[in-house]
Design an enzyme around this catalytic site. Structure first.
Site: not given
Lengths: 92, 316
Positions: B186, B168, B147, B252
């Protein structure tokens, strides 16, 4: 605002990975968290990675950790613990 | 993720195999819908006809070419029957005769008796083997339904993953308006082609379509033209969206590379926390550029960290 002195004990100083760990920890608190060299030559926002890296603090550097906000006590306690534990690194 | 044991019936093989093969069924029609091909590699029946039947694998397609037909043709009737019987035709998936050769009538009746599909192609053995193997490798490859959205961004196949409602499809629409191409929205059919390559495409029905809440099902080809869509594509990179509050292990520094494991293959992955005000399409485009640089040996974050370590050493 509360404040506590911390010292960098790990061999490589406040290197990039340690800095990232500190930023991740500090970002979890609502309070502002700052770090400052005790000689006043540099200071950093503990939630900003670039800012913390700019401290360029080697082993033995003494810093003032300051927190201001609703969870300042918890924030300072957590930050001091991270420094005391040498960022969880095993010393050789 | 859902996964199933790949296999196709001889009937599906007849229906789906490339038309170049021009397949005919000579005998054994009764077995067409029950016999299963489970392995992509073919076998040549040669040695088995000569009596060495140990290595016949039931799930493989068996090839009969010029040498086999010639060998059978020079056997006396009794020996021929014996050779055919030794093959245990009831266990074989199917036999393909190449070059439009005529197998002996004994072979045809034995195939009918055992309901063994006996197929014929005008192609030479070497060519037929190539075409059949290529087709079966794709048809029998391990596959999975994922998906997410699959797009072609700067020529790379980029899989965007994340929980439902995270944005998305909206991000995909943004990327399409910036000139990138949609492969599937999808539901993505993914299979492994070889040891290190994953390929994804849209299921037939969904092809060229994108669903946007508030707008419904859109046809991307009609709206944005043929250059906005693409067919099957290798998956080179995965980008996973995570809710800001759930994103615990966000990088980070950008020096730890992550991977996402799909069908035993590791795909490089970026984990991107999502919050209001973040332009996801720009973040995705930048992640792809970053990946392109890294795969060419340029890593700005690594270089930065190394320079920083030098700086600390000098000041200590």
């Amino acid at each position: 605002m509360i404040e506590e002195r911390v010292r960098i004990t790990n061999r490589l100083g406040l290197h990039a990975r340690a800095a990232a760990q500190l930023v991740r920890l500090a970002s979890g608190f609502k309070s502002t968290v700052r770090l400052e060299r005790v000689d006043g030559s540099a200071s950093a926002d503990a939630k900003s990675i670039l800012s913390v890296l700019m401290l360029a603090a080697p082993r033995g550097t003494e810093l003032r950790a300051m927190a201001d906000g609703v969870d300042e006590r918890e924030a300072i306690a957590a930050v001091s613990r991270l420094f005391e534990e040498g960022f969880g690194e095993i010393e050789h | 993720m859902s996964q199933n044991q790949p296999s196709i019936t001889v009937g599906e093989f007849l229906e789906l195999a490339p038309t170049r093969l021009q397949l005919q069924v000579l005998a054994g029609h009764d077995g067409v819908h029950t016999r299963q091909i489970t392995l992509p590699r073919i076998q040549k029946l040669g040695l088995a006809l000569a009596g060495f039947t140990h290595y016949i694998h039931p799930g493989r397609l068996q090839i009969v070419g010029q040498s086999e037909v010639w060998f059978l043709g020079q056997l006396e009737t009794e020996k021929l029957r014996e050779a055919i019987q030794n093959l245990s035709l009831e266990k074989i998936a199917c036999v393909l005769v190449t070059k439009n050769l005529e197998p002996p009538t004994e072979f045809i009746s034995a195939a009918n008796c055992a309901s063994l599909p006996l197929l014929q192609t005008p192609l030479l053995s070497s060519e037929a083997i190539q075409v059949v193997t290529d087709f079966l490798e794709e048809a029998l490859a391990p596959r999975v339904i994922l998906h997410g959205v699959l797009l072609d961004i700067y020529g790379l196949g980029v899989l965007i993953e994340g929980e439902s409602g995270i944005g998305k499809s909206e991000c995909a629409l943004d990327l399409i308006t910036r000139g990138h191409r949609l492969i599937s929205d999808d539901v993505i059919e993914v299979w492994s082609a070889g040891m290190e390559k994953l390929v994804g495409r849209a299921p037939e029905l969904l092809r060229e379509h994108l669903e946007i809440r508030g707008l419904g099902i859109l046809n991307i080809r009609d709206l944005f033209g043929v250059s906005a869509i693409s067919s099957a594509k290798t998956i080179d990179l995965s980008i996973k969206f995570e809710r800001w509050e759930d994103a615990s292990e966000v990088d980070r520094l950008g020096i730890d590379t992550r991977t996402s494991r799909i069908l035993e293959i590791d795909v490089p992955q970026f984990l991107i926390p999502v919050s209001r005000g973040r332009t996801l399409a720009t973040l995705v485009e930048t992640a792809v550029r970053l990946h392109l640089l890294r795969t060419r040996g340029q890593d700005a974050a690594q270089a930065f960290v190394a320079r920083h370590a030098e700086m600390i050493k000098d000041s200590g």
